[in-house]
Design an enzyme around this catalytic site. Sequence first.
Site, PDB file in Angstrom:
ATOM      1  N   HIS A  24      57.825 -28.845 -20.780  1.00 30.81           N
ATOM      2  CA  HIS A  24      58.307 -28.246 -19.975  1.00 30.81           C
ATOM      3  C   HIS A  24      59.476 -27.659 -19.063  1.00 30.81           C
ATOM      4  O   HIS A  24      59.693 -27.178 -18.644  1.00 30.81           O
ATOM      5  CB  HIS A  24      57.294 -28.416 -18.628  1.00 30.81           C
ATOM      6  CG  HIS A  24      56.204 -27.433 -17.454  1.00 30.81           C
ATOM      7  ND1 HIS A  24      56.993 -26.727 -17.938  1.00 30.81           N
ATOM      8  CD2 HIS A  24      55.916 -27.771 -16.657  1.00 30.81           C
ATOM      9  CE1 HIS A  24      56.462 -25.795 -17.353  1.00 30.81           C
ATOM     10  NE2 HIS A  24      55.874 -26.358 -16.407  1.00 30.81           N
ATOM     11  N   THR A  41      48.346 -31.419 -35.783  1.00 29.43           N
ATOM     12  CA  THR A  41      47.128 -31.910 -35.334  1.00 29.43           C
ATOM     13  C   THR A  41      45.920 -32.503 -35.432  1.00 29.43           C
ATOM     14  O   THR A  41      45.424 -31.779 -34.476  1.00 29.43           O
ATOM     15  CB  THR A  41      48.302 -33.950 -34.450  1.00 29.43           C
ATOM     16  OG1 THR A  41      47.856 -34.479 -35.404  1.00 29.43           O
ATOM     17  CG2 THR A  41      47.716 -33.355 -33.072  1.00 29.43           C
TER      18      THR A  41
END
Length: 542
Positions: free
Chosen positions: A515, A458
Site C-alpha cells: 500500500h 502462486t
Amino acid sequence: MPTDVIMPQMGESIFEGTITRWLKKAGDAVEKDEPLFEISTDKVDAEIPSPVAGVLSEIKVPEGETVQVNTVVAVVLEQGIGSREQGIGTEGLRSEELATPAAGGVDVVMPQMGESIFEGTITRWLKKAGDAVEKDEPLFEISTDKVDAEIPAPVAGVLTEIKIPEGETVQINTVVAVIGGQGPGNREQGIEKREGPGTRDQGLEKHEGLGTDFGPTVAAPEALPPGVNGRGRIRSSPLVRKIAEEHKLDLRRVAGTGSEGRITKEDVLRYLSEHGPGSAVVAASAPALSRTDAGASERAAAAQASTLPGKVVPLSRMRAIIAERMVESVAISPHVYTVYKIDMTRIARLREREKGRFEFQHGVKLTYMPFIAAAAAEALRRYPIVNASLKDGSIHYHAHVDLGIAVALEWGLIVPVVRQAETLSFVELAKAMADLAERARTKKLKPEEATGSTFTLTNSGVFGGEFGTPIINQPESAILAIGGLKKEAVVLTDAEGNDTIGVRAMQSYCLGFDHRLIDGADGGKFMSAFKRVLEGWDREIG
C-alpha cells in the site's frame, strides 16, 4: 590463481553497499574467512571475509564508494600460484590448495540460487578429477535452503581439480573446481579427503555419488536396518544429516518414506519425537517401519500427527530462513488485499475442447496457467505500477514483466521466472512454464532462472482452497494468489436485464499489494483488467 571479491547482497531488498573501511591493503597476505573490508547498507553494517587464502593483489573500489551488489571490489591471488614470488609460505596448506591448475583453466564457482541464498552444500560430484566433461554436462549437485539443483560445466575440457568435497557448505562464488587441459598428476591430486578431529571415530563415511552420511558409530546390526540399502548408502539431504548430527542420531535406524527410501526431514523429526535425542545408540535393535511396507507414508503421517503435539523439535534452517523473509516482508510492506471472483467457464470449455490437440501439436499439456499468466501480463502492461518496486524513495518501473511462478516441490518451494512474459505468445508461455516447472522438480534449473521476478503468481487453489492471502515476494510490490476452480450456481443477467441461474466454473483470485506504492484504486483497476481478459477470452491459443 586470481579470485574476484564481490560486493555481497545483504538482503533481498538491498542492491548496493558502501565500502566504509578496508581492513587490508594491496600486497597483504590474507587467510580464508579473515575480515577483508567493512560495508554499510541502509539496513546493516558488516565485515566481509576473504573467500580464499592468498595475497590481496588489487583493490578496485576505494573506501567511501557505493557500488551495486556483485560488483568486483578486489582481487585475491590464491596461494599455490605465485605464492613463492609473493612471499607466502606453504606450511600447513592442504595439497589441493597448492595444486596449480592447467594453463587456461576455468574456475567453476558455487552459483547463487536466489536473492536471499548466500551458500550451498555440494551433495554429490557427478565427475571425478581427471574426467573429461562437455559444456553444460551436469558436473555436481548442490542443496540450498530453497532448491536442490544439478550444476552444469561452464566449458568443455578436463576436470583438473575438485576443491570442495561432497558434504561441504561454502559461500556463493567460491571456486569449487577447475576445468582445463590434462595436467601432470591431476588424477592423483584430485581431491584430498579432509578429516577434522574425531571424524574417524564418529563414523564419517564417504559414499560414491551420495555425499557424506554423518552419524555416531553404533554396533553393526545383524541385518540391514530399514534406512540403508544393499550397498550401505543412506539417502538423505544435508539438512537431515545436520539434524541427525545435532541430536546424535544414527540415520541407519530411521525409516525413509521419501522417493526410493530417501530419509526426509519429517522422518527424522518423527523418530526424534518418538525416541528422543541420542536414542539410536541405546535402541539400536528397536523395530522401525520398513520403507517397503504398503501404506508406510500414511502411517508415517499418522504417527507424526499423534506424537508431535506437546513435543519440541528443532527449527530447520529452511524454515528459519523462510520465517525471516516473511517477517521482513510484512515489516517492509503494508499489505492490502482485494479478492475477485472470475467466471472461467469460457476458458474451461475452450481448454476441454482443445487440450488433446494442443498437447499433440505442441508437446505440453494445456493447463489454466498460461491463460492466467497471459491475462496477468496484459493487466501489468496496462497498469505498470503493479509491476514496479519502491527503492530509496523512488518508484522503479520495470522494463519487462518477469513473471515468477511458485512451484511446490517435495522438499520445499521455488519461484522460477518467465522472462519478458509480455512478449511471449500463448504457446511460448505454456512451454516456458511447463519447462521451468519440470526442471525445478528435476533439479535442472539454472541459478539465474530462480531470481529476479517482478510479479509472482502462486496457486494455493491447487489444494482446494477458495483463495489465499499471500505475502509479497520482496522487492516486488504485488503477488496474485489463484484460488480453487469450482462449479457454482450463479445469477446471470442478459442484455435485456433478465436474470437466470446457471452453473458456471468460478475461481477466486486474491491480489496482495504494497500500500506504500499501490492504492486500492490501482489494485482494483488491475484486477478488473485481469478479469476482463479471462472472462472475455478471445485470443488464439495456437
